[in-house]
Design a protein around this motif. Sequence first.
Motif, mmCIF file in Angstrom:
data_model
loop_
_atom_site.group_PDB
_atom_site.id
_atom_site.type_symbol
_atom_site.label_atom_id
_atom_site.label_comp_id
_atom_site.label_asym_id
_atom_site.label_seq_id
_atom_site.Cartn_x
_atom_site.Cartn_y
_atom_site.Cartn_z
ATOM 1 N N MET A 207 0.845 -1.192 0.000
ATOM 2 C CA MET A 207 0.000 0.000 0.000
ATOM 3 C C MET A 207 0.887 1.252 0.000
ATOM 4 O O MET A 207 0.629 2.228 -0.726
ATOM 5 C CB MET A 207 -0.886 -0.019 1.236
ATOM 6 C CG MET A 207 -1.865 1.123 1.323
ATOM 7 S SD MET A 207 -2.702 1.093 2.942
ATOM 8 C CE MET A 207 -3.754 2.521 2.761
ATOM 9 N N ALA A 208 1.937 1.212 0.815
ATOM 10 C CA ALA A 208 2.842 2.364 0.910
ATOM 11 C C ALA A 208 3.506 2.633 -0.439
ATOM 12 O O ALA A 208 3.779 3.789 -0.777
ATOM 13 C CB ALA A 208 3.901 2.121 1.982
ATOM 14 N N GLU A 209 3.751 1.549 -1.192
ATOM 15 C CA GLU A 209 4.403 1.731 -2.492
ATOM 16 C C GLU A 209 3.535 2.565 -3.440
ATOM 17 O O GLU A 209 4.047 3.447 -4.138
ATOM 18 C CB GLU A 209 4.684 0.369 -3.116
ATOM 19 C CG GLU A 209 6.040 0.303 -3.767
ATOM 20 C CD GLU A 209 6.446 -1.147 -3.997
ATOM 21 O OE1 GLU A 209 6.149 -1.674 -5.084
ATOM 22 O OE2 GLU A 209 7.027 -1.761 -3.079
ATOM 23 N N ILE A 210 2.237 2.302 -3.440
ATOM 24 C CA ILE A 210 1.347 3.106 -4.293
ATOM 25 C C ILE A 210 1.348 4.567 -3.829
ATOM 26 O O ILE A 210 1.472 5.491 -4.637
ATOM 27 C CB ILE A 210 -0.113 2.595 -4.261
ATOM 28 C CG1 ILE A 210 -0.186 1.103 -4.589
ATOM 29 C CG2 ILE A 210 -0.988 3.388 -5.242
ATOM 30 C CD1 ILE A 210 -1.609 0.551 -4.533
ATOM 31 N N ALA A 211 1.236 4.753 -2.493
ATOM 32 C CA ALA A 211 1.195 6.123 -1.969
ATOM 33 C C ALA A 211 2.495 6.855 -2.300
ATOM 34 O O ALA A 211 2.482 8.036 -2.682
ATOM 35 C CB ALA A 211 0.938 6.108 -0.468
ATOM 36 N N THR A 212 3.637 6.149 -2.163
ATOM 37 C CA THR A 212 4.931 6.773 -2.469
ATOM 38 C C THR A 212 5.008 7.149 -3.940
ATOM 39 O O THR A 212 5.520 8.221 -4.295
ATOM 40 C CB THR A 212 6.096 5.815 -2.121
ATOM 41 O OG1 THR A 212 5.910 5.343 -0.794
ATOM 42 C CG2 THR A 212 7.437 6.524 -2.209
ATOM 43 N N SER A 213 4.485 6.277 -4.809
ATOM 44 C CA SER A 213 4.517 6.576 -6.249
ATOM 45 C C SER A 213 3.669 7.825 -6.530
ATOM 46 O O SER A 213 4.001 8.636 -7.400
ATOM 47 C CB SER A 213 4.021 5.388 -7.079
ATOM 48 O OG SER A 213 2.595 5.339 -7.084
ATOM 49 N N MET A 214 2.584 7.994 -5.763
ATOM 50 C CA MET A 214 1.758 9.203 -5.948
ATOM 51 C C MET A 214 2.536 10.457 -5.561
ATOM 52 O O MET A 214 2.492 11.472 -6.256
ATOM 53 C CB MET A 214 0.471 9.107 -5.110
ATOM 54 C CG MET A 214 -0.525 8.083 -5.636
ATOM 55 S SD MET A 214 -1.939 7.852 -4.512
ATOM 56 C CE MET A 214 -2.808 9.417 -4.744
ATOM 57 N N VAL A 215 3.238 10.372 -4.424
ATOM 58 C CA VAL A 215 4.026 11.525 -3.970
ATOM 59 C C VAL A 215 5.115 11.835 -5.004
ATOM 60 O O VAL A 215 5.307 13.002 -5.391
ATOM 61 C CB VAL A 215 4.660 11.250 -2.577
ATOM 62 C CG1 VAL A 215 5.622 12.363 -2.179
ATOM 63 C CG2 VAL A 215 3.568 11.093 -1.518
ATOM 64 N N HIS A 216 5.788 10.781 -5.461
ATOM 65 C CA HIS A 216 6.853 10.970 -6.453
ATOM 66 C C HIS A 216 6.295 11.617 -7.726
ATOM 67 O O HIS A 216 6.837 12.612 -8.220
ATOM 68 C CB HIS A 216 7.498 9.619 -6.778
ATOM 69 C CG HIS A 216 8.561 9.720 -7.822
ATOM 70 N ND1 HIS A 216 9.868 10.046 -7.514
ATOM 71 C CD2 HIS A 216 8.513 9.580 -9.167
ATOM 72 C CE1 HIS A 216 10.575 10.101 -8.634
ATOM 73 N NE2 HIS A 216 9.782 9.820 -9.649
#
Lengths: 227, 227
Positions: B127-136
């Motif tokens: 889940m964190a990976e998707i959120a991080t990709s959004m921030v990036h």
Amino acid sequence: MAQEHTVKAFDEDITRLRGLIAEMGGLAEVSIGEAMEALTKGNQDLANGVIARDKRIDALEAEIDRLAIRIIALRAPMADDLREVIAALKIAGVVERIGDYAKNIAKTSGKIEGRRQFEPLTLIPAMAEIATSMVHDVLTAYAARDAKMAAEIVARDDKVDAFYESIFRNFVSHMMENPATISSGAQLLFVARNIERIGDHATNVAEMVYYAATGGYLTDKEDRAGA
Amino acid sequence: MAQEHTVKAFDEDITRLRGLIAEMGGLAEVSIGEAMEALTKGNQDLANGVIARDKRIDALEAEIDRLAIRIIALRAPMADDLREVIAALKIAGVVERIGDYAKNIAKTSGKIEGRRQFEPLTLIPAMAEIATSMVHDVLTAYAARDAKMAAEIVARDDKVDAFYESIFRNFVSHMMENPATISSGAQLLFVARNIERIGDHATNVAEMVYYAATGGYLTDKEDRAGA
């Protein structure tokens, strides 16, 4: 004469900006109270009212943004005046999030089962009362440009945090003893966390009020507690 | 000639402002990744590093605020330029909160017991990976002033929300079957909620990028999903 006219126009704009923030803050305060009532009584109509009101709060934020940008563009305020307009922009953003937390609590209301069996539920409104008083007082401090009151509100946040820690432990014990309440208990923990966040956001606004009034920062949490 | 000089000075200021936001966003992104690693491996040194970095992120926000106010005061930007400076102020505020969520996750890391027994823990990094990709990606969209990319990020938030709902159910089942894990499970639910909030905040930034690029609003969640 022309300058006097400009100063008067700026003062009118600022008064309107402050009025919009007061209105927005008032709506957020009502929403927290009603969300609590919806939660404790399981009143879905009240919850729906809170959810609907959030759109009005969002619209007020957009109106404040537009007015602040227009003031900056037309009046080109300097120093203290500019700081006040920027503070209004930021405060509107934070009040909008306080409205979101109230909406989140209202949305949770429908997911709680077995209210009667969940004694720790009674702790949440007491915590919400402190957070609501912070939101109320920070808007008063903003209206009065009262830096001292703002610093006092920042200190009060520690009480909300301590309350939250105690609720957390209480809920976990209750959930361990009654595993059937875990799902509702987890939802209620989120409510407690949302209230804790409302306290944090009221604290943020207090810091902005302090900044707008003095130009200085209330920085570290450690420093704040002693302020 | 004088006007050209002013335009050049404004462009330099804006470039510096954008650079500070990129730096701040980069730090927040690193913090999310390290907070996840600290959480899953129980690495306290890494957690402490994330907590320490948050002070740097806060300092960058204050620097961005000061620079934005100076730009408005000295250059009196109009229309699009003013909108860009205001967007930078607001984006910095949101990135600061993303940093806070990473810090919260890092702080939670020390409160988790029995990592090995807690299988749903493996869902959180995904889940964190998707959120991080959004921030990036939202920082990329900001740098490129790419409104289309911003709208796509807003749509992606629904995935994070769906993931969160599924994690919530999964955790509640696990806690019911293993009441001894309730305390750690509740902490992990907060982590999941923090990640869900990171997704929300990346979405907010995407809306601001869209606004800065087009002057228009991506309004309702319902509208967004179809954007």
